[in-house]
Design a protein around this motif. Sequence first.
Motif, mmCIF file in Angstrom:
data_model
loop_
_atom_site.group_PDB
_atom_site.id
_atom_site.type_symbol
_atom_site.label_atom_id
_atom_site.label_comp_id
_atom_site.label_asym_id
_atom_site.label_seq_id
_atom_site.Cartn_x
_atom_site.Cartn_y
_atom_site.Cartn_z
ATOM 1 N N ASP A 131 33.872 44.001 49.153
ATOM 2 C CA ASP A 131 35.314 43.828 49.330
ATOM 3 C C ASP A 131 35.770 44.581 50.586
ATOM 4 O O ASP A 131 36.911 45.009 50.688
ATOM 5 N N HIS A 186 31.264 39.283 48.649
ATOM 6 C CA HIS A 186 32.718 39.315 48.868
ATOM 7 C C HIS A 186 33.072 40.336 49.944
ATOM 8 O O HIS A 186 32.981 41.540 49.725
ATOM 9 N N HIS A 215 35.440 39.108 40.535
ATOM 10 C CA HIS A 215 35.146 39.948 41.695
ATOM 11 C C HIS A 215 35.726 41.350 41.519
ATOM 12 O O HIS A 215 36.750 41.521 40.864
ATOM 13 N N GLU A 251 39.821 34.030 47.220
ATOM 14 C CA GLU A 251 40.060 34.649 45.957
ATOM 15 C C GLU A 251 41.458 34.334 45.438
ATOM 16 O O GLU A 251 42.422 34.279 46.199
HETATM 17 ZN ZN LIG Z 1 38.938 40.601 48.446
#
Ligand SMILES: [Zn+2]
Length: 258
Positions: A205, A9, A155, A94
């Motif tokens: 992220d 991610h 996530h 997402e």
């Molecule tokens: Zn993200």
Amino acid sequence: MLISLFDTHCHIDFEHFDADRDEVLARMQQAGVARIVAVSVELNQAARLAALAEVRGNVWFSVGSHPNHEEAAEPTVEQICALADHPRCVAIGETGMDFFRQHVEPDIQELRFRNHIRAAKTVGKPVIVHMRDADTVTMRVMREEGMADCGGIMHCFSSTWDIAAQALDMGMSIAFSGNVTYKRNEELRDVARQVPDDALLIETDSPYLAPVPHRGKRNEPAYVRDVAACIAEVRGISVEALAALTTRNALRRFNLQE
Ligand SMILES: [Zn+2]
Ligand SMILES: [Zn+2]
């Protein structure tokens, strides 16, 4: 031993990387990060991410709308399915529920989340779930929509073991991000220790949530190695073993070949 990590991610197409995207992708390879998924936060991103994934053999992408992204028109199941119909698109999201910042009304977030799960079940791809300060409703929607049929990823998991266990029961993978390395997050490291071998994933992220020792700076996919090192330590295994494990899990989750 050669290390091969999978950052499941990141947001490599964001403007934060416009000045040095090629260098960031080169550094990532040098750090042993062999694969990444560039994740959408709005439907408009799909074309840009598809173009990136078409020229970069180590980049895949997802299609979806973040719970707090203000879309001009609410994405339909058909729109999501159509955009996800690309050989390099490996997930939907997402999406999810986020009550930390309510830029989008809770009932709209919930409708959006449901539509993404329905699309994911239609196209047979996993859902990348963003959940923040909304554990109960997220679990309820996942249960009601039959998330187990498509599976997915929790996530940047930042909740309790109880919530992780509920998600695991629905066939979800649990992905940890840079915040698992932060000193005060002892409880989160304990969750990372308990997640079963076959459900564990790692991510950055990036550009957000840089792990220690980069905390406070721009995050980038190369730093997934620091997330891996932290979780390897709490699980009492080598970074190489943790890398092999999480890469195998990511390939399976995204239906990719070795
Ligand atoms: Zn993200
Ligand atoms: Zn997120």
